[in-house]
Motif scaffolding. Structure first.
Motif, mmCIF file in Angstrom:
data_model
loop_
_atom_site.group_PDB
_atom_site.id
_atom_site.type_symbol
_atom_site.label_atom_id
_atom_site.label_comp_id
_atom_site.label_asym_id
_atom_site.label_seq_id
_atom_site.Cartn_x
_atom_site.Cartn_y
_atom_site.Cartn_z
ATOM 1 N N VAL A 191 1.288 -1.332 -0.224
ATOM 2 C CA VAL A 191 0.230 -0.067 0.325
ATOM 3 C C VAL A 191 1.114 1.134 -0.079
ATOM 4 C CG1 VAL A 191 -1.450 1.608 1.806
ATOM 5 C CG2 VAL A 191 -1.854 -1.319 1.739
ATOM 6 N N LEU A 192 1.177 2.254 -0.936
ATOM 7 C CA LEU A 192 1.477 3.387 -1.049
ATOM 8 C C LEU A 192 -0.160 4.072 -0.383
ATOM 9 C CD1 LEU A 192 3.634 2.916 -4.095
ATOM 10 C CD2 LEU A 192 4.512 2.169 -2.066
ATOM 11 N N LYS A 193 0.903 6.146 -0.103
ATOM 12 C CA LYS A 193 0.218 7.211 -0.005
ATOM 13 C C LYS A 193 1.987 7.889 -0.207
ATOM 14 C CE LYS A 193 0.317 7.394 4.659
ATOM 15 N NZ LYS A 193 -0.148 7.980 6.461
ATOM 16 N N PRO A 194 0.449 8.727 -0.369
ATOM 17 C CA PRO A 194 1.498 10.299 -0.776
ATOM 18 C C PRO A 194 2.455 10.799 0.461
ATOM 19 C CG PRO A 194 -0.825 11.184 -1.237
ATOM 20 C CD PRO A 194 -0.574 9.387 -0.729
ATOM 21 N N PHE A 195 3.413 11.305 0.515
ATOM 22 C CA PHE A 195 4.147 11.644 1.168
ATOM 23 C C PHE A 195 3.498 13.174 1.426
ATOM 24 C CE2 PHE A 195 7.567 10.383 -0.968
ATOM 25 C CZ PHE A 195 8.452 9.847 0.184
ATOM 26 N N PRO A 196 3.716 13.823 2.860
ATOM 27 C CA PRO A 196 2.958 14.807 3.445
ATOM 28 C C PRO A 196 4.178 15.370 3.319
ATOM 29 C CG PRO A 196 4.096 13.251 5.447
ATOM 30 C CD PRO A 196 4.394 12.662 4.049
ATOM 31 N N GLN A 197 2.865 17.029 2.878
ATOM 32 C CA GLN A 197 3.092 18.293 2.357
ATOM 33 C C GLN A 197 4.451 18.943 3.353
ATOM 34 O OE1 GLN A 197 -0.740 20.840 1.657
ATOM 35 N NE2 GLN A 197 -1.847 18.914 1.581
ATOM 36 N N LYS A 198 4.473 18.848 4.371
ATOM 37 C CA LYS A 198 5.683 19.697 5.169
ATOM 38 C C LYS A 198 6.914 18.666 4.952
ATOM 39 C CE LYS A 198 5.198 16.438 9.266
ATOM 40 N NZ LYS A 198 4.440 16.172 10.834
ATOM 41 N N SER A 199 7.293 18.026 4.214
ATOM 42 C CA SER A 199 7.668 16.626 4.791
ATOM 43 C C SER A 199 8.374 16.713 2.562
ATOM 44 C CB SER A 199 8.570 15.641 4.585
ATOM 45 O OG SER A 199 7.377 14.696 3.968
ATOM 46 N N LEU A 200 7.969 17.682 1.849
ATOM 47 C CA LEU A 200 8.249 18.086 0.321
ATOM 48 C C LEU A 200 9.173 18.334 -0.383
ATOM 49 C CD1 LEU A 200 4.976 18.363 -1.101
ATOM 50 C CD2 LEU A 200 5.531 15.540 -0.536
ATOM 51 N N ASN A 201 10.168 17.590 -0.916
ATOM 52 C CA ASN A 201 11.345 18.122 -1.836
ATOM 53 C C ASN A 201 10.398 17.342 -3.221
ATOM 54 O OD1 ASN A 201 12.100 15.158 -2.359
ATOM 55 N ND2 ASN A 201 13.460 15.485 -0.544
ATOM 56 N N GLU A 251 12.124 15.483 -4.992
ATOM 57 C CA GLU A 251 11.800 14.329 -5.626
ATOM 58 C C GLU A 251 10.605 13.878 -4.996
ATOM 59 O OE1 GLU A 251 14.165 16.148 -4.807
ATOM 60 O OE2 GLU A 251 15.865 14.668 -6.401
ATOM 61 N N ARG A 252 10.419 14.088 -3.376
ATOM 62 C CA ARG A 252 8.428 13.497 -3.496
ATOM 63 C C ARG A 252 7.901 14.267 -3.953
ATOM 64 N NH1 ARG A 252 9.650 13.291 3.345
ATOM 65 N NH2 ARG A 252 11.789 11.468 3.244
ATOM 66 N N ARG A 253 7.671 15.093 -4.503
ATOM 67 C CA ARG A 253 6.662 16.335 -5.489
ATOM 68 C C ARG A 253 6.352 15.693 -6.693
ATOM 69 N NH1 ARG A 253 7.439 22.239 -7.178
ATOM 70 N NH2 ARG A 253 5.325 22.125 -6.972
ATOM 71 N N ILE A 254 7.649 15.407 -7.497
ATOM 72 C CA ILE A 254 7.138 14.203 -8.440
ATOM 73 C C ILE A 254 6.661 12.477 -8.497
ATOM 74 C CG2 ILE A 254 8.469 12.647 -10.098
ATOM 75 C CD1 ILE A 254 9.307 15.693 -10.650
ATOM 76 N N TYR A 255 7.038 12.424 -6.808
ATOM 77 C CA TYR A 255 6.182 11.335 -6.534
ATOM 78 C C TYR A 255 4.432 11.109 -6.258
ATOM 79 C CZ TYR A 255 4.714 7.578 -2.995
ATOM 80 O OH TYR A 255 3.735 6.624 -2.243
ATOM 81 N N ASN A 256 4.560 12.442 -5.712
ATOM 82 C CA ASN A 256 3.256 13.009 -4.990
ATOM 83 C C ASN A 256 2.430 13.260 -6.335
ATOM 84 O OD1 ASN A 256 3.099 12.679 -2.873
ATOM 85 N ND2 ASN A 256 3.121 14.032 -1.996
ATOM 86 N N TYR A 257 3.363 13.773 -7.104
ATOM 87 C CA TYR A 257 2.357 13.891 -8.599
ATOM 88 C C TYR A 257 1.978 12.839 -9.527
ATOM 89 C CZ TYR A 257 1.497 14.436 -14.008
ATOM 90 O OH TYR A 257 0.912 15.491 -14.741
ATOM 91 N N ARG A 258 2.667 11.568 -9.550
ATOM 92 C CA ARG A 258 2.055 9.985 -10.308
ATOM 93 C C ARG A 258 1.910 9.775 -9.226
ATOM 94 N NH1 ARG A 258 3.903 10.831 -15.388
ATOM 95 N NH2 ARG A 258 6.003 11.890 -15.405
ATOM 96 N N LEU A 259 1.572 9.410 -8.036
ATOM 97 C CA LEU A 259 0.727 9.029 -7.665
ATOM 98 C C LEU A 259 -0.894 9.159 -7.418
ATOM 99 C CD1 LEU A 259 1.230 6.974 -5.391
ATOM 100 C CD2 LEU A 259 0.833 7.947 -3.940
ATOM 101 N N SER A 260 -0.759 10.576 -6.870
ATOM 102 C CA SER A 260 -2.145 11.520 -7.494
ATOM 103 C C SER A 260 -2.728 11.227 -8.493
ATOM 104 C CB SER A 260 -1.979 13.236 -6.601
ATOM 105 O OG SER A 260 -1.577 13.685 -7.388
ATOM 106 N N ARG A 261 -1.910 11.622 -10.493
ATOM 107 C CA ARG A 261 -2.426 11.194 -11.318
ATOM 108 C C ARG A 261 -3.283 9.481 -11.060
ATOM 109 N NH1 ARG A 261 -0.977 9.929 -16.371
ATOM 110 N NH2 ARG A 261 -1.978 11.085 -17.662
ATOM 111 N N ALA A 262 -2.518 9.026 -11.152
ATOM 112 C CA ALA A 262 -3.200 7.272 -11.413
ATOM 113 C C ALA A 262 -3.907 7.308 -9.965
ATOM 114 C CB ALA A 262 -2.149 6.126 -10.529
ATOM 115 N N ARG A 263 -4.187 8.727 -8.772
ATOM 116 C CA ARG A 263 -4.888 7.449 -8.340
ATOM 117 C C ARG A 263 -6.569 8.607 -8.451
ATOM 118 N NH1 ARG A 263 -7.755 8.999 -3.102
ATOM 119 N NH2 ARG A 263 -7.253 11.080 -3.721
#
Length: 324
Positions: free
Chosen positions: A221-231, A233-245
């Motif tokens: 199970v994967l979920k996004p990184f918290p907003q307070k800890s975004l760099n 690379e993590r923003r890229i990951y969050n974007y890809r994750l949220s786009r699929a979700r």
């Protein structure tokens, strides 16, 4: 049935709006259900035809009694019975969890091709189905959004199809708590879902299911990184994750738009409400399979568009800058 016949002969566009599907899809569905919902005439009165039983679903009893000419008390038994038949007859064909490693890889390949997310077995989310407060239930069904509800927990594939649903948990329970009480989660923990081995997957990684921040991160199970800890690379990951979700959010939007009862408070007992929602879920998959116009092309987010998009942190950024 006079109204259905008149609309079919004189106002085909109104007929489609009335049925919430095309006449062809309605007839196909009726052929599947007719043996189950057809009743025998008695010496006292004629049975309500199968067409009318199928028509009498999707709106309030008060609205339906005028358009169908069926008493509200009779509708109270017809609608749950018909919805149960829809679910039980259609579920094996139109809504089932992938059974083999090959089936899961087909879902993962769909996410890769359509949403550029590798090794994704589905997107998980919960939807609160608004209901009227059941008698003597106290605050059991009262949710954090300040209304009474039951939870529809769903796993959606790349094509907006619901491959697993669980309905009926009280609205006060969080999405994370609901998923842990499902048979799907137990099978995931017991490793009996027949997921592909990492060596058979992209980059030798696990097949994963994508959720939002309400779910616990686990091996599958994967979920996004918290907003307070975004760099970056993590923003890229969050974007890809949220786009699929987005497929699960879009699927919920489709069923709420097509089946308008979900935009009101359902005023039947919770057990009957469960079958109404299950019928809606199977009909959603049925329409995806048979109606090419049900899911519009605009439901997708194209990566080739020259517009800005938004990541889960709420910040706008150019889409092309997020590609790797």
């Amino acid at each position: 049935m006079p109204l259905l016949k008149q609309l079919n002969e004189n106002e085909p566009n109104d007929l489609k709006n009335y049925l919430r599907m095309s006449k062809t899809d309605f007839d196909r569905l009726l052929d599947l259900l007719r043996p189950r919902i057809t009743k025998q005439d008695t010496v006292m009165r004629q049975a309500i035809p199968a067409e009318e039983r199928l028509i009498a679903t999707g709106k309030s009893y008060e609205d339906l009694k005028f358009s169908t000419g069926i008493a509200a008390q009779t509708l109270g038994s017809i609608i749950p019975e018909t919805c149960k038949a829809i679910y039980e007859i259609l579920q094996d064909t139109y809504m089932k969890v992938p059974q083999t490693s090959k089936d899961w890889k087909e879902v993962a390949n769909g996410f890769k091709d359509r949403w550029q997310m590798i090794n994704c077995g589905g997107c998980i989310d919960g939807k609160h189905i608004r209901i009227c407060q059941p008698a003597r239930s106290g605050a059991l069904y009262y949710n954090y959004k300040n209304f009474y509800s039951i939870v529809l927990m769903a796993i959606v594939n790349h094509n907006y199809e619901l491959i697993y649903v669980d309905v009926g948990k009280q609205g006060r329970i969080s999405d994370g708590g609901v998923i842990q009480a499902t048979t799907f989660y137990r099978r995931l923990q017991n490793e009996t879902l027949n997921l592909p081995k990492p060596m058979d997957c992209e980059e030798d990684l696990n097949v994963v299911f994508i959720g939002d921040a309400a779910f616990s991160i686990e091996e599958h199970v994967l979920k996004p990184f918290p907003q307070k800890s975004l760099n970056y690379e993590r923003r890229i990951y969050n974007y890809r994750l949220s786009r699929a979700r987005n497929v699960v959010e879009n699927a919920f939007g489709l069923i709420a738009s097509r089946f308008r009862i979900l935009q009101t408070s359902i005023n039947v007992n919770p057990n009957d409400t469960n079958y109404i929602v299950l019928a809606i879920c199977t009909l959603h998959n049925f329409l995806i399979k048979h109606n090419s116009s049900y899911v519009k092309p605009t439901s997708e987010n194209s990566e080739t568009q020259d517009t800005e998009d938004i990541d889960v942190s709420g910040q706008l950024f150019p889409l092309q800058n997020c590609k790797k």
